[in-house]
Design an enzyme around this catalytic site. Structure first.
Site, short mmCIF file in Angstrom:
data_model
loop_
_atom_site.label_atom_id
_atom_site.label_comp_id
_atom_site.label_asym_id
_atom_site.label_seq_id
_atom_site.Cartn_x
_atom_site.Cartn_y
_atom_site.Cartn_z
N HIS A 206 0.82 -1.22 -0.22
CA HIS A 206 0.05 -0.02 -0.10
C HIS A 206 1.03 1.10 -0.05
CE1 HIS A 206 -3.45 2.16 2.14
NE2 HIS A 206 -2.41 2.90 2.16
N HIS A 208 1.56 5.14 -0.78
CA HIS A 208 1.19 6.68 -1.01
C HIS A 208 1.99 7.10 -2.14
CE1 HIS A 208 -2.35 7.33 1.81
NE2 HIS A 208 -1.65 6.08 2.06
N CYS A 239 -5.10 15.86 2.50
CA CYS A 239 -5.92 16.70 3.06
C CYS A 239 -5.92 18.19 2.37
CB CYS A 239 -5.59 17.18 4.54
SG CYS A 239 -6.65 18.24 5.45
N ASN A 248 -3.19 7.72 -1.71
CA ASN A 248 -2.32 6.51 -2.32
C ASN A 248 -2.12 6.75 -4.12
OD1 ASN A 248 -4.41 5.49 -0.12
ND2 ASN A 248 -2.92 3.78 -0.46
ZN ZN Z 1 -2.81 4.86 3.18
#
Ligand code: ZN
Ligand code: COA
Length: 297
Positions: A206, A208, A239, A248
């Site tokens: 995973h 980003h 954000c 991601n």
């Molecule tokens: Zn994440």
């Protein structure tokens, strides 16, 4: 036929949780999950059973769960559960798979879920004992580096950290680059140590895309034999009020390149891209995807 790669879509959890300018209507969330399913995605981390004080955006977890379980019984739908409270709520709604999270960085673990490492491990064991038939994935947050402690370049320490979890019964671990600081060499080194240390452990990744390295790291992981990779529709995340924050790697960008390379994803890129464009029109947030901005073929 190409090698199969399973895409785990995490946008409805990791992307939505970052949206702070207004509550996304529950119906819109369900609609977006439906469009993701229509494109061929079979695994979706679709919400979190977390404290609504910590993440108000996901306060409708139960409502979303009821709707998507009824509509898509054939899809692997699983939520994030930070503690036993959340695991119980998910279990009681009929879910039998969930993700529990611990941060490799002690300071981030405290900031994220208000726990020491020892408390997190005990909570994991407690959840497994209370719900033995709940398949619990471990998300190892900040596996490559942390916003407070910087980059981690000692992969053997990650293996050491995971020993207790493997002994407690962990079968799937997702290595999360929470701050998008990983690079392909580091990814290779970490995966090779973990594969040697835990040959039976199922590894997921995973990444980003904060520094634009999400795709490189994901492709490196696939070359290293990982066949379950996470991504978020549109690359939604970060954000809107924090410049530089990023989501991601975008699912449609990842699916495009995998399909082009001949991997078998069983996902329609066109349909996923149109889901991402639809989402960008109805959910205001920070998108890191590239393909959603291309006007012509
Ligand atoms: Zn994440
Ligand atoms: N779902 C709903 N409510 C929950 C909850 C859950 N899973 N876990 C705790 N709560 C509630 C408690 O009932 C309590 O409510 P009250 O203040 O009305 O009594 C409140 O939240 C605080 O509970 P406590 O056990 O003291 O937790 P905490 O304040 O130490 O917070 C977490 C711990 C894990 C609940 C909180 O930090 C959290 O939800 N974090 C989200 C982490 C996350 O999802 N990060 C992004 C993904 S990696």
């Amino acid at each position: 036929m190409g090698k199969k790669v399973e895409i785990y879509e995490v946008g409805p959890r990791d992307g939505f949780q970052s949206v702070s300018c207004g509550q996304i209507p529950t119906g819109v969330k369900i609609d977006i999950i439906g469009r993701i399913v229509e494109s061929g995605v079979k695994h979706i981390e679709y919400t979190s059973f977390v404290s609504p004080k910590a993440i108000p955006q996901l306060a409708d977890a139960a409502e979303v769960t009821r709707a998507v379980m009824e509509k898509y019984p054939e899809i692997d739908l699983f939520p994030l559960v930070p503690n036993k409270h959340g695991a119980g709520a998910a279990y009681n709604l009929g879910l039998r798979r969930a993700v529990n999270v611990v941060s490799l960085s002690a300071s981030h673990n405290k900031a994220n879920i208000n726990r020491t490492h020892e408390q997190s491990l005990n909570a994991y064991i407690e959840i497994k004992q209370a719900y033995p038939d709940l398949d619990l994935i471990i998300d190892l947050a900040t596996a490559f580096g942390c916003p407070f402690e910087g980059k981690f370049n000692e992969p053997e320490k990650v293996a050491e950290f995971l020993v207790d979890y493997v002994e407690a019964g962990m079968t799937t671990c997702c290595l999360c680059d929470t701050v998008g600081i990983a690079d392909p060499a580091q990814t290779k080194a970490l995966l090779s140590i973990l594969k040697n240390s835990f040959p039976n452990l199922d590894l997921m990744v995973h990444f980003h895309d904060t520094r634009g390295a999400g795709l490189a790291n994901t492709l490196t992981s696939i070359e290293m034999g990982v066949n379950k990779v996470q991504a978020a529709l549109g690359g939604l995340g970060g954000c809107p009020f924090a410049p530089g924050a990023s989501g991601n790697l975008s699912s449609e960008d990842l699916v495009w390149i995998l399909n082009e390379m001949g991997y078998e994803t069983e996902i329609s890129f066109e349909s996923l891209l149109s889901a991402a464009k639809y989402q960008a029109g109805v959910v205001q947030g920070a998108y890191s995807g590239h393909q959603i901005n291309i006007q012509n073929k």
